[in-house]
Design a protein around this motif. Structure first.
Motif, PDB file in Angstrom:
ATOM      1  N   PHE A   1     -17.760 -21.065  37.809  1.00  0.00           N
ATOM      2  CA  PHE A   1     -17.784 -19.974  37.309  1.00  0.00           C
ATOM      3  C   PHE A   1     -18.702 -20.124  35.597  1.00  0.00           C
ATOM      4  CE2 PHE A   1     -13.441 -21.229  36.723  1.00  0.00           C
ATOM      5  CZ  PHE A   1     -13.429 -21.711  35.545  1.00  0.00           C
ATOM      6  N   ASN A   2     -19.177 -19.237  35.138  1.00  0.00           N
ATOM      7  CA  ASN A   2     -19.672 -19.378  33.895  1.00  0.00           C
ATOM      8  C   ASN A   2     -18.846 -18.437  32.901  1.00  0.00           C
ATOM      9  OD1 ASN A   2     -21.960 -20.921  34.841  1.00  0.00           O
ATOM     10  ND2 ASN A   2     -22.806 -18.819  35.271  1.00  0.00           N
ATOM     11  N   ILE A   3     -18.492 -18.889  31.762  1.00  0.00           N
ATOM     12  CA  ILE A   3     -17.617 -18.051  30.668  1.00  0.00           C
ATOM     13  C   ILE A   3     -18.536 -18.012  29.386  1.00  0.00           C
ATOM     14  CG2 ILE A   3     -15.767 -18.499  29.170  1.00  0.00           C
ATOM     15  CD1 ILE A   3     -13.996 -19.453  31.389  1.00  0.00           C
ATOM     16  N   HIS A   4     -18.448 -16.654  28.910  1.00  0.00           N
ATOM     17  CA  HIS A   4     -19.046 -16.533  27.709  1.00  0.00           C
ATOM     18  C   HIS A   4     -18.110 -15.858  26.815  1.00  0.00           C
ATOM     19  CE1 HIS A   4     -23.374 -16.592  28.951  1.00  0.00           C
ATOM     20  NE2 HIS A   4     -22.820 -16.388  30.087  1.00  0.00           N
ATOM     21  N   ILE A   5     -17.856 -16.665  25.450  1.00  0.00           N
ATOM     22  CA  ILE A   5     -17.082 -16.227  24.607  1.00  0.00           C
ATOM     23  C   ILE A   5     -17.647 -15.427  23.384  1.00  0.00           C
ATOM     24  CG2 ILE A   5     -14.999 -17.235  22.998  1.00  0.00           C
ATOM     25  CD1 ILE A   5     -14.225 -17.443  25.838  1.00  0.00           C
ATOM     26  N   ASP A   6     -17.138 -14.442  22.678  1.00  0.00           N
ATOM     27  CA  ASP A   6     -17.598 -13.820  21.735  1.00  0.00           C
ATOM     28  C   ASP A   6     -16.228 -13.473  20.543  1.00  0.00           C
ATOM     29  OD1 ASP A   6     -19.399 -12.811  19.676  1.00  0.00           O
ATOM     30  OD2 ASP A   6     -19.562 -11.076  20.800  1.00  0.00           O
ATOM     31  N   SER A   7     -16.578 -13.657  19.375  1.00  0.00           N
ATOM     32  CA  SER A   7     -15.411 -13.510  18.546  1.00  0.00           C
ATOM     33  C   SER A   7     -15.796 -12.553  17.371  1.00  0.00           C
ATOM     34  CB  SER A   7     -14.935 -15.237  18.095  1.00  0.00           C
ATOM     35  OG  SER A   7     -13.800 -14.787  16.858  1.00  0.00           O
ATOM     36  N   GLN A   8     -14.830 -11.830  16.910  1.00  0.00           N
ATOM     37  CA  GLN A   8     -15.134 -11.281  15.512  1.00  0.00           C
ATOM     38  C   GLN A   8     -14.044 -11.515  14.678  1.00  0.00           C
ATOM     39  OE1 GLN A   8     -13.758  -7.364  17.146  1.00  0.00           O
ATOM     40  NE2 GLN A   8     -15.800  -6.380  17.785  1.00  0.00           N
ATOM     41  N   LEU A   9     -13.391 -12.732  15.002  1.00  0.00           N
ATOM     42  CA  LEU A   9     -12.149 -13.220  13.901  1.00  0.00           C
ATOM     43  C   LEU A   9     -12.751 -14.155  12.802  1.00  0.00           C
ATOM     44  CD1 LEU A   9      -9.266 -13.598  16.705  1.00  0.00           C
ATOM     45  CD2 LEU A   9     -10.044 -11.743  15.487  1.00  0.00           C
ATOM     46  N   ASP A  10     -13.890 -14.561  12.699  1.00  0.00           N
ATOM     47  CA  ASP A  10     -14.471 -15.024  11.669  1.00  0.00           C
ATOM     48  C   ASP A  10     -15.491 -14.314  10.979  1.00  0.00           C
ATOM     49  OD1 ASP A  10     -12.946 -17.423  12.965  1.00  0.00           O
ATOM     50  OD2 ASP A  10     -14.812 -17.809  14.288  1.00  0.00           O
ATOM     51  N   SER A  11     -15.906 -14.934   9.709  1.00  0.00           N
ATOM     52  CA  SER A  11     -16.619 -14.270   8.900  1.00  0.00           C
ATOM     53  C   SER A  11     -18.023 -14.528   9.599  1.00  0.00           C
ATOM     54  CB  SER A  11     -16.617 -14.849   7.504  1.00  0.00           C
ATOM     55  OG  SER A  11     -17.044 -16.373   7.484  1.00  0.00           O
ATOM     56  N   ALA A  12     -19.052 -13.556   9.026  1.00  0.00           N
ATOM     57  CA  ALA A  12     -20.268 -13.594   9.376  1.00  0.00           C
ATOM     58  C   ALA A  12     -20.907 -15.140   9.366  1.00  0.00           C
ATOM     59  CB  ALA A  12     -21.276 -12.798   8.515  1.00  0.00           C
ATOM     60  N   ASN A  13     -20.540 -15.994   8.409  1.00  0.00           N
ATOM     61  CA  ASN A  13     -21.202 -17.350   8.208  1.00  0.00           C
ATOM     62  C   ASN A  13     -20.358 -18.406   9.019  1.00  0.00           C
ATOM     63  OD1 ASN A  13     -19.194 -17.459   6.324  1.00  0.00           O
ATOM     64  ND2 ASN A  13     -20.245 -17.861   4.562  1.00  0.00           N
ATOM     65  N   GLY A  14     -19.275 -17.729   9.726  1.00  0.00           N
ATOM     66  CA  GLY A  14     -18.419 -18.711  10.498  1.00  0.00           C
ATOM     67  C   GLY A  14     -17.249 -19.253   9.757  1.00  0.00           C
ATOM     68  N   ARG A  15     -16.774 -18.680   8.731  1.00  0.00           N
ATOM     69  CA  ARG A  15     -15.743 -19.205   8.228  1.00  0.00           C
ATOM     70  C   ARG A  15     -14.310 -18.474   8.771  1.00  0.00           C
ATOM     71  NH1 ARG A  15     -16.228 -19.182   1.606  1.00  0.00           N
ATOM     72  NH2 ARG A  15     -17.064 -17.111   1.998  1.00  0.00           N
ATOM     73  N   LYS A  16     -13.500 -19.029   8.939  1.00  0.00           N
ATOM     74  CA  LYS A  16     -12.050 -18.394   9.499  1.00  0.00           C
ATOM     75  C   LYS A  16     -11.357 -17.625   8.306  1.00  0.00           C
ATOM     76  CE  LYS A  16     -11.618 -22.020  13.065  1.00  0.00           C
ATOM     77  NZ  LYS A  16     -11.914 -21.043  14.078  1.00  0.00           N
ATOM     78  N   TYR A  17     -11.078 -16.458   8.719  1.00  0.00           N
ATOM     79  CA  TYR A  17     -10.359 -15.519   8.121  1.00  0.00           C
ATOM     80  C   TYR A  17      -8.617 -16.068   8.162  1.00  0.00           C
ATOM     81  CZ  TYR A  17     -13.981 -12.454   7.622  1.00  0.00           C
ATOM     82  OH  TYR A  17     -15.164 -11.625   7.038  1.00  0.00           O
ATOM     83  N   GLY A  18      -8.310 -16.637   9.082  1.00  0.00           N
ATOM     84  CA  GLY A  18      -6.885 -17.143   9.476  1.00  0.00           C
ATOM     85  C   GLY A  18      -6.399 -16.114  10.303  1.00  0.00           C
ATOM     86  N   LEU A  19      -7.086 -15.337  11.388  1.00  0.00           N
ATOM     87  CA  LEU A  19      -6.545 -14.178  12.081  1.00  0.00           C
ATOM     88  C   LEU A  19      -6.089 -14.667  13.507  1.00  0.00           C
ATOM     89  CD1 LEU A  19      -9.310 -11.477  11.468  1.00  0.00           C
ATOM     90  CD2 LEU A  19      -6.887 -11.763  10.228  1.00  0.00           C
ATOM     91  N   GLY A  20      -6.085 -16.117  13.575  1.00  0.00           N
ATOM     92  CA  GLY A  20      -5.472 -16.603  14.847  1.00  0.00           C
ATOM     93  C   GLY A  20      -6.452 -16.670  15.846  1.00  0.00           C
ATOM     94  N   SER A  21      -7.641 -17.177  15.735  1.00  0.00           N
ATOM     95  CA  SER A  21      -8.655 -17.295  16.634  1.00  0.00           C
ATOM     96  C   SER A  21      -8.484 -18.230  17.814  1.00  0.00           C
ATOM     97  CB  SER A  21     -10.034 -17.804  15.923  1.00  0.00           C
ATOM     98  OG  SER A  21     -10.146 -18.974  15.337  1.00  0.00           O
ATOM     99  N   SER A  22      -7.832 -19.359  17.659  1.00  0.00           N
ATOM    100  CA  SER A  22      -7.573 -20.239  18.603  1.00  0.00           C
ATOM    101  C   SER A  22      -6.515 -19.639  19.688  1.00  0.00           C
ATOM    102  CB  SER A  22      -6.824 -21.485  18.222  1.00  0.00           C
ATOM    103  OG  SER A  22      -5.761 -21.546  17.373  1.00  0.00           O
ATOM    104  N   ALA A  23      -5.508 -18.817  19.052  1.00  0.00           N
ATOM    105  CA  ALA A  23      -4.502 -18.088  19.955  1.00  0.00           C
ATOM    106  C   ALA A  23      -5.308 -17.199  20.884  1.00  0.00           C
ATOM    107  CB  ALA A  23      -3.176 -17.551  19.254  1.00  0.00           C
ATOM    108  N   ALA A  24      -6.061 -16.279  20.034  1.00  0.00           N
ATOM    109  CA  ALA A  24      -6.956 -15.010  20.885  1.00  0.00           C
ATOM    110  C   ALA A  24      -7.662 -15.679  21.743  1.00  0.00           C
ATOM    111  CB  ALA A  24      -7.412 -14.436  19.614  1.00  0.00           C
ATOM    112  N   VAL A  25      -8.509 -16.556  21.537  1.00  0.00           N
ATOM    113  CA  VAL A  25      -9.420 -17.152  22.726  1.00  0.00           C
ATOM    114  C   VAL A  25      -8.630 -17.877  23.790  1.00  0.00           C
ATOM    115  CG1 VAL A  25      -9.781 -19.786  21.724  1.00  0.00           C
ATOM    116  CG2 VAL A  25     -11.765 -18.373  22.823  1.00  0.00           C
ATOM    117  N   THR A  26      -7.471 -18.423  23.527  1.00  0.00           N
ATOM    118  CA  THR A  26      -6.673 -19.005  24.646  1.00  0.00           C
ATOM    119  C   THR A  26      -6.444 -17.768  25.440  1.00  0.00           C
ATOM    120  OG1 THR A  26      -5.889 -20.548  23.295  1.00  0.00           O
ATOM    121  CG2 THR A  26      -4.473 -20.410  25.259  1.00  0.00           C
TER     122      THR A  26
END
Length: 375
Positions: free
Chosen positions: A100-125
């Motif tokens: 299969f193919n998987i596409h991941i999109d995230s709103q949990l980081d800032s526009a320039n890719g910096r992390k806000y600390g909103l648990g992106s690794s848990a959410a993507v899991t």
């Protein structure tokens, strides 16, 4: 094509203590998401494409039931672990593994890719586990999704409480008592995955909470990302060297969270605010005693501003940067907090609490092993 999403989270109180078995914390799920889309591949090669990692792409093949990736050094560890664990579970239901193919999109980081600390690794899991459970038509409920995602996340990170995984699965406000991860690691050596998922997990308890109607949650971001794993490792060193002090911190944190949960039950905003302040003091003392800079100068300013306008504020998560949270009466003029933050280069994250509709959740199984309480 199957699409699933999982929300980000913030810790409200109970940080650091929650990494110990059975010690509680309070978290909230937020309306920013990681989205996972999955579709069967028409080729012999599958792909994982993630906006979360600058549209980086990973190709993979099947060798029997094994998933073989083309390159070792990749940023997709949590996604790959989620696939590996969920497919291990799928095999216990005699599912044929597919490409299969998987596409991941995230709103949990800032526009320039910096992390806000909103648990992106848990959410993507969580998002990946949910999507694959639908892809393989597995009979799972939230409890089983939590356990699958917790195993996948823990096998990558190796520490942490997994409270962020719980927030992403259950949504809303939750009280979370961490389970015995050493027990889990031992069971993984001897038991098949379905047996582990069906077992009650020692010390695990998750309770949904209802916030007072006048509780307004404000979130400020300092602009400085922090590494949770590194900070937790430093506190672990303090724990080993000064066990008595560390144990006192744990017990005080536990009592604080219990009083705060009671405040939620009574719909008592002032009680909740008092415990947020008390928890902040506990964490500041832990930082001083351990030499770990939990409340940075920017986070201290964030809290000071909020307190001056009647809010109760503290760091969120491991500290050292990232976010601070404020509980304030929604009837107050809390806009003054936001104006003062802006003047001091603290960015408000305009996020709301995200609740997951149980009516739309996965099919419930007959057994209900997790201590999950709806109030």
């Amino acid at each position: 094509m199957i699409t699933e999403k999982a929300p980000g989270k913030l810790y409200i109180a109970g940080e650091y203590a929650v990494v110990e078995n059975g010690y509680p914390a309070i978290l909230v799920a937020l309306d920013q998401f990681v989205t996972c889309t999955i579709e069967e591949s028409v080729q012999e090669v599958g792909q994982i494409i993630s906006r979360q990692y600058n549209n980086d792409q990973l190709s993979w093949r099947r060798l029997g039931d094994q998933m073989v990736v083309d390159k070792r050094d990749n940023p997709f560890s949590y996604i790959l672990s989620a696939i590996r664990v969920t497919e291990e579970y799928a095999r216990t239901f005699s599912r044929d593994l597919r490409i299969f193919n998987i596409h991941i999109d995230s709103q949990l980081d800032s526009a320039n890719g910096r992390k806000y600390g909103l648990g992106s690794s848990a959410a993507v899991t969580v998002a990946t586990v949910k999507a694959l459970c639908r892809f393989y038509n597995l009979p799972v409920n939230k409890d089983q999704i939590f356990k699958l995602a917790a195993i996948a996340h823990f096998e990558v990170q190796g520490n942490g409480s997994l409270g962020d995984v719980a927030a992403s699965v259950y949504g809303g406000w939750i009280s979370y008592h961490s389970f015995d991860r050493q027990w889990l690691a031992q069971q993984r050596k001897y038991l098949d995955l379905k047996t582990i998922i069906d077992l009650p997990w020692p010390d695990l308890n998750i309770e949904s909470l209802t916030a007072p109607k006048n509780l307004e949650l404000l979130i400020g971001w300092t602009g400085k990302p922090a590494s949770t794993s590194q900070l937790v490792d430093k506190i672990s060193l303090f724990k080993a060297r000064r066990q008595t002090e560390y144990h006192h911190f744990l017990e005080k944190s536990k009592s604080c969270i219990q009083r705060m949960v009671d405040g939620f039950h009574r719909q008592d905003l002032e009680a909740i605010k008092n415990e947020i302040r008390y928890n902040r003091d506990l964490l500041k003392q832990l930082g001083t005693n351990s030499g770990v800079n939990i409340e940075t100068e920017s986070l201290s300013k964030l809290c000071q501003i909020a307190e001056s306008f009647g809010g109760a504020a503290k760091t969120s998560g491991a500290g050292g940067g990232d976010c601070g949270i404020v509980a304030i009466d929604s009837n107050s003029n809390f806009g003054n907090v936001l104006k003062s933050w802006a003047k001091n280069h603290i960015e408000q994250l305009p996020l709301s609490v995200h609740f997951i509709d149980n009516a739309k959740s996965f099919k419930k199984s007959v057994k209900h092993h997790l201590s999950y309480i709806h109030k």
